[in-house]
Design a protein around this motif. Structure first.
Motif, short mmCIF file in Angstrom:
data_model
loop_
_atom_site.label_atom_id
_atom_site.label_comp_id
_atom_site.label_asym_id
_atom_site.label_seq_id
_atom_site.Cartn_x
_atom_site.Cartn_y
_atom_site.Cartn_z
N ALA A 4 24.82 22.28 -15.02
CA ALA A 4 23.76 22.37 -14.03
C ALA A 4 24.36 22.16 -12.65
CB ALA A 4 22.68 21.31 -14.30
N TRP A 28 18.04 22.63 -10.15
CA TRP A 28 19.27 22.96 -10.86
C TRP A 28 19.30 24.40 -11.37
CZ3 TRP A 28 22.64 19.26 -10.08
CH2 TRP A 28 22.19 17.94 -9.91
N GLN A 85 20.98 26.19 -14.19
CA GLN A 85 21.64 25.70 -15.40
C GLN A 85 22.14 26.87 -16.24
OE1 GLN A 85 20.14 22.02 -16.66
NE2 GLN A 85 20.68 22.25 -18.81
#
Ligand code: ZN
Lengths: 87, 988, 177
Positions: free
Chosen positions: B809, B749, B751
């Motif tokens: 994310a 991810w 983020q």
């Protein structure tokens, strides 16, 4: 320089792949006596010879192992998966 | 007279001339020469000055044990000090320089140290320079450093590369002499994986210097035939120029391969040295035996040489040691040398044999003097004569070379690296390897010095056959035909104290330790072998006593009237020979020193103008300077104010992220967090505190429930790896009965924190779902569709800054594109990127803690999180201990805010808190500032602090004291939340 | 609001592949990597995973007890990924690591020698046969290795370390390239 730890899942691997945690102890029940918890959290034997330790194969299979190691010779007598060893 | 090159013979290529320099003087040698043999061929016997006394020294050996001929090789960053000339292959253009001499090797002022020798004897470190202490730094040490020492390392960067590598084999053979070769052929033919290592440039070991015949072939031809066969076997790896230097746990052997130390300009794509870690099922130590020097007067004068070394120079390199050669021996090996010399037309002037008996099979012409010793050698920079002592009468003999052999010691260093102690054998008159080693066997002359070539061949073959047969390979021992001219050096009674000695008799050449020094050590109570080593320095430095230890032990034993076995040895530790720091570091230096961990938004941050900071392995954006900003503070203040007014975007991809799945994952979280998680609804995030078993806070973060059986945890950046290990420990070792499965998804991810009053209106442009306060309130968490369904991400309504904020994310590879989209979407709202500096200011303003506060000594109550310690849960990590008396007492350090009384003044993190009017002493210490920053919102420096009973002291005037800088700042303790104490902004 | 065109930035988008007779190193497409969280010893699940993969050779790789990776060169749509997660239930949970792990291919006659500069795993064909997988450190970076041919290994690494590992591998390959 080098030292190999046998992982029951991955075979012998250099110690750099592992994280060692220390003595294998049974976690007391939540309502166990303060003394039992003091022993678990703080007190350690320091034997010369056979010793059960938790090792984590951090850069490998990510399993926690119980390693039986001789503290004087570093010979490793046994290595088993911490979860599977209980069954 | 001096040493010289013979007209013919040797394993050198006389067609291939190599020119080299020694101390600037041009010389010629041949391919196949060592630097030592080339120097001898040029008549150069004086090659160095000794460590303490600066005595002239010559080449003593032809191998790894050389204590004298240490040279500095190369120039600039390639300078390699303390190189043994005996181990250095000659190459075109090699530049060698002698060491430890000034102004020149030939005329050395330091040799006046010899006159000071009464002060430089055993224990001189202990005795001579005891006082005054101030003299150590200014007088003694510079003096010792200048006068005594080895080569100097270069300060320039080494231009070459080094690397490490692993290798695996069934059988590792250490040493490629007769024993190792026989073992390699035997095991190699069986199909077993064999690695054969040898420190020389070619395999063959002692056979390369021997004139024996094996199965009707010369020893050299035997080696070449074996080499051809071994090279044809794909299961055999030959590592030449490789020294096995250590034996480690798990039967791993360390070895260093000098890949390109024999060329002038190395190929830049390949390493110059490679450090091998060889994992061997079994290993055979076939390292042979080391000849012992004899301890007579002047035994260090150039021209005195080990007998086997002289054989090597004669037979392998075609170099004669001199024209009038004498041999001083305690065993039969000296006679083999005599025959080799005679074959080259040099009849030794005398063989001085310490044995009255002894009846070697010698048919040569040399005069034999039995029951005699060489008590002294004479000469300055070159040997001129020897004194023979027999039956109390002395005889002077003019010689220009003297060979000596005091018997042999098995080379068992590696066998003792894992705790085993050498065992003294009276029969062998030597220390032998410990018995019954696990994974390592000893064979050949390393097992018994009486093993000649025939015995080595058969034993190497037999042991290899047994070892690989036990692994399941079909194997029979190779056989090699008869050996002709085999000279076995049967062990004899050792000769420790040579009688009649007048001059300095050296035990340890490299450290200038004499026989007298050892006697002194015993008399002064340092007779224990470990004490004697330190007291006299015998057996220290680069050669670690390869030649000297045995004589030192023998002399100590004699002086103390006990057996060498009772004296014992000092501990043998790796490395057998010195290993360069380059090889030990391998490729891991410069940009490869440690890995770089890059955020998926790294390139976005870079193009957006981020200034990066290393945090752990990560590179994080610190701030994003704009034109006209001249200090980092200007940038950070702007970023902070903009977030409180408009919106900002920060890369928080480095937070640890863990997927927690399984039927029992809620119960699992309930046990690893101190607060309740069992009933966290799907679609909600919750701040969690993770304790250690001792009750202290371990880490904090938010965990969201994405579905009944799927949670998503975030951890702090610093503890991401540790928390994952901890959770796995809990799941596997503590509660394996719980159905919980963990996967780190940190790298999946990208983020982003989007914070500020305009965060929602910005996000609404790319998020498909309704994210109004009603539909997506504070602490909501869910999967969202982005940009018309092109992508899916996870959206969390959480805030570190105290503003309306979200964390989004998205799959990492799309992070940059989404960040671009958000910046575009937020442009009209004044969105700006912000870095970790602004993030830090925002969270201090909001009174949020990080590991500055969670410092391993605080419990939840200390930080005002007392309510996050569940009283209802039956068990969780830390429950049993968090309520201990000392952890709940009223004077615990507790989190408070700190404001300077005068907003123009400031204080630093780490400064201590004193009660107003209290003296600046540690006794009066009330706590310390854990975090501080300039708050553009408040308009002054603000701080968070852990202060005794802090939560009850809001409003109290204190003094902030920085004892290191002697700074004192009057300040006031306050509520640690400086922004929006009612948390209204979070819920808009 | 869908005027934003979302594009992928491959982790190894800026590296130059190594192509030589003895060693080759090349990034693989950022397709799909599905981390399967099963139970240790679930043989039935292990057998079932092949049918959930794209069917290419070595698409399913062991990743420690009870865990596997299902990999492929084609990216999976959100719907396909969700369907795969559903298909794994109730024995296992799927975690999308398609962007979290980066794959590269090292191949050539010297590939074992090259990798031995980083990993202590015995990579000889007899000890590490075709299709075998393991996780080990290569130098200082943990990576998942799969033998995909006699002289080829796929290396899968955390995205954040991909460039760093690539640099290390390129350095380790230099003498053979
Ligand atoms: Zn493992």
């Amino acid at each position: 320089m080098a030292s190999l730890i046998p992982c029951p899942h991955c075979g012998k691997r250099p110690k750099e792949e592992f994280t060692v945690k220390g003595a294998v102890l049974d976690r007391p029940a939540a309502d166990a006596t303060p003394n039992a918890w003091m022993d678990y959290v703080y007190l350690r034997d320091n034997p010369r010879g056979r010793y059960d330790e938790y090792w984590h194969h951090t850069s490998g299979c990510r399993r926690w192992l119980v390693i039986t190691r001789d503290t004087a010779t570093h010979e490793i007598e046994a290595s088993r998966d911490a979860a599977l060893a209980r069954e | 007279m001096t040493s010289y090159r013979l007209e013919s013979g040797g394993l050198i290529d006389r067609q291939s001339r190599l020119s080299f320099t020694f101390d600037g003087k041009r010389m010629l040698g041949f391919a196949g020469d060592s630097l030592a043999s080339a120097l001898l061929a040029n008549g150069c016997q004086l090659v160095g000055r000794s460590f303490k006394y600066h005595r002239p020294r010559g080449i003593l050996t032809a191998g790894a044990a050389e204590p004298n001929a240490l040279m500095t090789i190369g120039q600039g960053g390639r300078t390699e000090p303390n190189t043994r000339a005996t181990m250095q292959e000659l190459y075109q253009g090699l530049e060698a320089a002698s060491q430890n001499r000034w102004p020149s090797l030939d005329f050395d002022i330091g040799s006046f140290n010899s006159l000071l020798s009464p002060f430089l004897g055993a224990g001189f470190y202990y005795k001579t320079f005891m006082w005054p202490a101030a003299f150590w730094e200014k007088v003694y040490e510079p003096f010792i450093r200048k006068a005594a020492g080895l080569g100097k390392a270069s300060y320039e960067k080494d231009p070459d590369t080094y690397e490490k590598a692993w290798a695996h084999c069934d059988l590792l053979l250490i040493g490629a002499g007769p024993t190792g070769l026989a073992a390699a052929l035997t095991a190699g033919r069986s199909g077993a994986r064999v690695i054969l290592v040898d420190e020389q440039s070619m395999i063959g070991g002692s056979l390369l210097s021997d004139t024996a015949r094996i199965g009707e072939a010369s020893a050299t031809d035997f080696v070449l035939t074996a080499k051809a066969e071994l090279e044809s076997l794909s299961n055999v790896t030959i590592l030449t120029r490789t020294t096995a230097f250590g034996w480690y746990d798990g039967n791993v052997f360390g070895a260093v391969e000098r890949v390109q130390k024999h060329v002038a300009i190395p190929n830049a794509k390949a390493p110059v040295e490679r450090l091998w870690r060889i994992v061997a099922k079994q290993a055979l130590l076939a390292t042979g035996a080391e000849e012992r020097p004899l301890v007579f007067g002047g035994n260090d004068i150039p021209g005195v040489m080990m007998a086997t070394a002289m054989r090597s120079y004669l037979n392998r390199y075609g170099v004669a040691p001199g024209r009038q050669v004498a041999i001083f021996t305690t065993n039969d090996s000296g006679y083999a040398l005599a025959l080799d010399l005679e074959a080259r037309g040099i009849v030794p002037v005398a063989i001085v044999d310490s044995r009255a008996g002894g009846n070697p099979a010698y048919t040569g012409k040399a005069r034999i003097v039995k029951g005699a010793v060489v008590s002294d050698a004479k000469g300055g920079k070159a040997l001129s004569s020897i004194v023979i002592l027999k039956d109390g009468r002395t005889e002077n003999l003019k010689v220009d070379a003297l060979a000596m052999s005091g018997g042999f010691s098995p080379v068992i260093h590696l066998a003792c690296h894992r705790g085993g102690k050498p065992v003294w054998s009276d029969a062998e008159a030597a220390f032998l390897a410990p018995q019954q080693l696990n994974g390592l066997q000893i064979a050949g002359a390393a097992l018994s010095t009486g093993n000649g070539i025939a015995a080595c061949l058969s034993e190497g073959a037999a042991k290899a056959a047994v070892l690989v047969s036990e692994m399941g390979f079909a194997c029979t021992a190779a056989s090699f035909g008869a050996v002709e001219g085999d000279m076995s050096a049967r062990p004899e009674k050792p000769l420790w104290s040579v009688p009649g000695v007048k001059g300095k008799a050296f035990v340890d050449y490299q450290n200038d330790v004499t026989r007298k020094d050892l006697g002194l050590a015993v008399r002064e109570g340092y007779g224990h072998v470990e004490l004697a080593k330190r007291y006299t320095t015998s057996g220290m430095a680069t050669d670690q006593g390869k030649l000297s230890n045995i004589n030192a032990i023998g002399l100590l034993a004699e002086a103390r009237g006990i057996s060498p076995g009772d004296v014992g040895t000092t501990t043998f530790r790796p490395f057998y020979t010195p290993v360069s720091f380059g090889a030990l570091a391998g490729a891991y230096h410069g940009t490869h020193f440690q890995p770089v961990r890059k955020s998926p938004l790294h390139e976005w941050a870079k193009k957006t103008g981020a200034v990066f900071v290393e945090t752990g392995l990560w590179y994080r954006s610190s701030w994003f300077p704009r034109d006209g900003e001249s200090t980092w503070r200007e940038s950070v203040d702007r970023e902070v104010l903009n977030i409180r007014k408009n919106a900002g975007l920060c890369d928080v991809s480095m937070l640890g992220k863990i997927e927690i799945c399984g039927k029992d994952s809620a119960e699992f979280l309930n046990r690893v967090y101190s607060n309740a998680f069992l009933k966290l609804p799907v679609g909600k995030a919750r701040y969690g505190l993770m304790l250690r078993e001792d009750g202290m806070i371990y880490d904090d973060g938010t965990t969201s429930r994405l579905s009944d059986e799927h949670f998503f945890m975030t951890t702090t950046t610093a503890y991401a790896a540790g928390v994952m290990n901890h959770l796995e420990f809990c799941a596997q070792a503590l509660w394996p009965d719980l159905d919980v499965r963990l996967a780190s998804s940190t790298d999946q991810w990208a983020q982003m924190a989007i914070a500020g009053p305009k965060a929602r209106t910005t996000l609404e442009k790319i998020v498909e779902e309704d994210i109004s306060n009603a539909a997506f309130p504070f602490l909501a968490a869910k999967e969202v569709s982005l940009c018309g369904g092109q992508l899916h991400g996870r959206l969390f309504r959480i805030s570190f800054s105290g503003e309306l904020a979200f964390e989004l994310a998205v799959p990492a590879g799309f992070g940059e594109s989404i960040a671009d989209a958000l910046m575009e979407a937020g442009r009209e709202h004044g969105i700006q990127p912000y870095g970790v500096e602004a993030l830090g200011v925002l969270r201090i303003e909001k009174g949020h803690v990080t590991h500055n506060e969670i410092n391993g000594t605080v419990v939840p109550g200390d930080l005002g999180f007392g309510k996050m310690v569940s009283q209802a849960k039956p068990d969780f990590i830390g429950k049993a201990m968090v309520g201990r008396e000392g952890l709940v007492s009223a004077d615990r350090p507790q989190l408070v805010g700190v404001l300077p009384l005068d907003p123009k003044t400031s204080f630093r993190s780490g400064s201590h808190i004193l009660a107003k009017g209290a003296a600046a002493t540690l006794e009066n210490d009330q706590g310390y500032i854990t975090s501080s920053a300039y708050s553009p919102h408040v308009g002054s420096t603000i701080g968070l602090a852990l202060v005794k009973s802090g939560s009850t002291r809001h409003g109290e005037e204190v003094l902030v004291w920085n004892g290191l800088r002697e700074e004192f700042t009057p300040a006031r303790l306050c509520n640690p939340v400086f922004v929006d104490q009612a948390n209204e902004k979070l819920h808009v | 609001m869908s005027e934003f065109r979302i594009t992928l930035r491959p982790a190894l988008g800026s590296v130059t592949s190594i192509v030589s007779e003895n060693i080759a190193l090349t990034p693989l497409p950022e397709g799909h990597v599905v981390h399967v969280l099963g139970k240790p010893g679930d043989e039935a699940l292990a057998k079932r995973l092949g049918s959930l993969s794209d069917g290419s050779a070595h698409a399913v790789r062991a990743a420690g007890p009870g865990q596997w990776f299902i990999v492929g060169n084609a990216a999976k749509s959100h719907a396909d990924m969700t369907a795969l997660f559903e298909a794994l239930k109730p024995d296992a949970y799927g975690v999308d690591q398609s962007q979290g792990r980066v794959r590269m291919l090292a191949s050539g006659p010297m590939v074992e020698r090259m990798l031995a500069k980083g990993t202590a795993v015995d990579l000889s064909l007899t000890q590490f046969p075709l299709g075998h997988s393991t996780t080990s450190v290569i130098g200082h970076i943990a990576a998942h290795l799969t033998r995909v041919a006699d002289d080829a290994f796929e290396i899968m690494v955390l995205r954040g370390f991909a460039e760093s590992l690539w640099d290390d591998l390129a350095h380790m390959s230099a003498e053979f390239a």
